[in-house]
Design an enzyme around this catalytic site. Structure first.
Site, PDB file in Angstrom:
ATOM      1  N   LYS B  76       4.135  -3.027   2.463  1.00  0.00           N
ATOM      2  CA  LYS B  76       4.901  -2.426   1.381  1.00  0.00           C
ATOM      3  C   LYS B  76       5.870  -3.480   0.855  1.00  0.00           C
ATOM      4  O   LYS B  76       6.456  -4.233   1.651  1.00  0.00           O
ATOM      5  CB  LYS B  76       5.658  -1.204   1.914  1.00  0.00           C
ATOM      6  CG  LYS B  76       6.406  -0.420   0.853  1.00  0.00           C
ATOM      7  CD  LYS B  76       7.093   0.813   1.463  1.00  0.00           C
ATOM      8  CE  LYS B  76       7.788   1.656   0.412  1.00  0.00           C
ATOM      9  NZ  LYS B  76       8.436   2.862   0.980  1.00  0.00           N
ATOM     10  N   SER B 151       7.444   7.237  -1.491  1.00  0.00           N
ATOM     11  CA  SER B 151       7.485   5.993  -2.202  1.00  0.00           C
ATOM     12  C   SER B 151       6.417   4.989  -1.778  1.00  0.00           C
ATOM     13  O   SER B 151       6.117   4.075  -2.556  1.00  0.00           O
ATOM     14  CB  SER B 151       8.851   5.335  -2.020  1.00  0.00           C
ATOM     15  OG  SER B 151       9.052   4.954  -0.682  1.00  0.00           O
ATOM     16  N   SER B 175       8.525   9.257   2.706  1.00  0.00           N
ATOM     17  CA  SER B 175       7.841   8.205   1.940  1.00  0.00           C
ATOM     18  C   SER B 175       6.613   7.595   2.600  1.00  0.00           C
ATOM     19  O   SER B 175       5.888   6.837   1.947  1.00  0.00           O
ATOM     20  CB  SER B 175       8.813   7.086   1.594  1.00  0.00           C
ATOM     21  OG  SER B 175       9.596   7.438   0.488  1.00  0.00           O
TER      22      SER B 175
END
Lengths: 95, 484
Positions: B76, B151, B175
């Site tokens: 990420k 997210s 997330s």
């Protein structure tokens, strides 16, 4: 809690965010809606409840007061927008 | 090759059926072909990946390979990677190259994994749909008109779409679990403090935790093993021993007590999602688990509590972006205040600004008791609900999300509607507990997630339960067709 454009301008200043005059109303609506959601908290009486700041029951660790990091100033400053002689440049602060 | 487990790929590498370079090239080719549609990567690090693959092939040839050596994964874009841009999906960090690796990145690199690139996400991890990314939204591989969740949406889309074997993620309010559910992959958010936060760009420091998105619990166990454990550089890192997660995967579930909170099966839950979750629970009963009704009476307040705690911490953490030391700087500032205000206004997107302002307001003089203190007291009550529940049951289960993936743009004009996506996941973060989402039966062709919540440091138990479910069923094996 309904915020007006004056409130938003004040909050934006505290947060050091430039918000255009034309955007203030839109943020006032959004922030007011979020605060309305947040105010559901008032439904519960929390008198006497110990606040929980953190999920772990732990105290801050201490370490010996010794240098553990090497000097990497040059590496860090490659990401800086403006530097000179190892210093970060900003607009003149003191006249 | 992109549908194989880590164990199968590692076996293929050891047996020299293919090299890590070939495996890496396979994924790079897929990314080049498919990612223009999915937009799951912000940065693809081709050269770094191929160099790591060659190094891994060297280790394999030398007999020095571990279970992750040569396995291509993605990080990420919130994790600092030395030499590969780390943008946090923000214009603020569009030009930022970190001078060091995050601990999680460093530990995985030490095992010889190959980093394919950095995945798309909501800006500064603030969002539930990946639509707040400066680089445009990632898309859901099951239906590219829909969001992948957020997210960690790019990580979920990349894993589901076969554009990496696995990906790291972070979870502050859901997330990892929410995008895992919406994209049909396995995602685990460990206990707060389990994985180091060093080098993970901070959003809400008392809630943020690193984890992984994978195609199975078995894969997640291998990755978490490498990531977890004490780190001197993270002041809230837990000193707790890390068990052997893979060794515990096969443990018998006979007698496992599963608690179903009434609050997670009420109004607002899609009927199809509920049916899928209950079908998975029935499978777990066949494996020897027993189901118990429980209550988490304060859980419905977790969304309002979160939207005080998280913005308050975010407003403090993001104060560091000042246009001076790194990140975006506005043109021709007339004085220091102008420099701060315009750099931040230009560098941050709308949602980030909203949260900074909510947090600034909640922490400002005269409002602290009504908002921040009140939220912390409720946080205590929410955590207390879980403590009491875990006196009666071993694992708490329910849906990960109230509904399947929604269409792009459906909720972007209504922040509060967007926030309610995380209604079942947020309480876990407030209490600091581990949570996992596994794919169960889809609804109308869209993935559904079953959420499992464990007691503190019970990641091993969650992985065990998820693995047994995945041995008995094949929901996790479903994969979307490549987009045309």
């Amino acid at each position: 809690m309904a915020l007006d454009t004056k409130d938003v301008a004040k909050i934006a200043h505290l947060a050091r965010l430039e918000v255009a005059e034309s955007e203030l109303a839109h943020y006032a609506t959004d922030l007011s809606n979020i605060l309305t959601l947040v105010e559901q908290m008032d439904a519960v009486d929390t008198t006497g409840v110990t606040p929980m700041a953190h999920p772990l029951h732990m105290s801050q660790r201490l370490r010996p007061d010794a240098v553990t990091e090497a000097d990497q100033r040059d590496a860090f400053q490659t990401n800086a927008p403006a530097t000179e002689n190892g210093l970060y440049l900003v607009p003149k602060v003191i006249e | 090759m992109h549908d194989q487990s880590i164990a199968e790929l590692a076996e293929g590498l050891r047996a020299r059926r293919f090299s890590s370079r070939e495996l890496t090239q396979h994924f790079l080719e897929r990314i080049e072909r498919i990612d223009p549609t999915l937009n799951s990567y912000i940065t693809v690090s081709t050269d770094v990946a191929l160099a790591a693959a060659d190094a891994a092939d060297g280790r394999i040839a030398a007999g020095d390979a571990g279970p992750l050596t040569g396995i291509p994964l993605a990080h990420k874009d919130i994790f600092l990677t030395r030499g590969i841009r780390t943008s946090c999906a923000s214009r603020m960090l569009d030009n930022f190259i970190a001078p060091f690796d995050a601990t999680v990145v460093e530990r995985l690199a030490g095992t010889g994994v190959v980093t394919l690139g950095k995945t798309n996400m909501d800006e500064f991890a603030m969002g539930s749909s990946n639509e707040t990314s400066y680089y445009g939204p990632a898309r859901n591989p099951w239906d590219t008109t829909r969001v992948p969740g957020g997210s960690s949406g790019g990580s979920a889309a990349a894993v589901a779409g076969g554009l990496c074997v696995a990906a790291t993620g972070t979870d502050t309010g859901g997330s990892i679990r929410q995008p895992a559910a919406l994209c049909g992959v396995t995602g685990i958010k460990p206990t707060y403090g389990r994985c180091s936060r060093w080098g993970m760009i901070a959003f809400a420091s008392s809630l943020d935790q690193a984890g992984v998105l994978t195609r199975s619990a078995e894969d997640a166990a291998l990755l978490l093993q490498a990531m977890a454990g004490f780190d001197q550089r993270d002041s809230t890192s837990a000193r707790e021993m890390v068990p052997d997660y893979s060794a515990g995967l096969g443990d018998d579930l006979t007698g496992l007590r599963i608690g179903l909170p009434a609050e997670y099966f009420g109004e607002g839950l899609d009927a199809g999602v509920e049916a899928s979750v209950r079908a998975a629970l029935a499978e777990l009963e066949k494996l020897g688990a027993t189901i118990h009704d429980i209550s988490l009476p304060n859980a419905p307040l977790s969304v309002p509590v979160y939207y005080v705690v998280a913005p308050a911490e975010c407003s403090s953490n993001l104060a560091r972006f000042d246009g001076v030391r790194y990140g975006h700087r506005c043109e021709a500032p007339k004085d220091l205040e102008d420099l701060y205000k315009r750099s931040r206004a230009e560098g941050f997107g709308d949602e980030v600004k909203r949260r900074i302002m909510v947090g600034t307001y909640a922490l400002s003089a005269g409002y602290y008791d009504a908002y921040y203190l009140k939220a912390q007291q409720l946080r205590q009550l929410i955590a207390g609900d879980f403590r009491r529940a875990f006196e009666q049951v071993d694992v708490i289960m329910g849906p990960t999300t109230p509904a399947t993936a929604f269409e792009l743009g459906a909720k972007t004009d209504d922040p509060v509607a967007m926030y309610l996506n995380d209604i079942y996941t947020i309480a876990t973060n407030l209490a600091g507990l581990p949570g996992l989402s596994v794919p169960v039966a889809p609804v109308n062709g869209l993935p559904v997630g079953l959420q499992m919540i464990g007691d503190t440091f019970a990641e091993g138990r969650l992985l065990n339960v998820a693995h047994r479910l995945q041995q008995a069923t094949d929901w996790h094996r479903a994969a979307p067709a490549d987009p045309a």
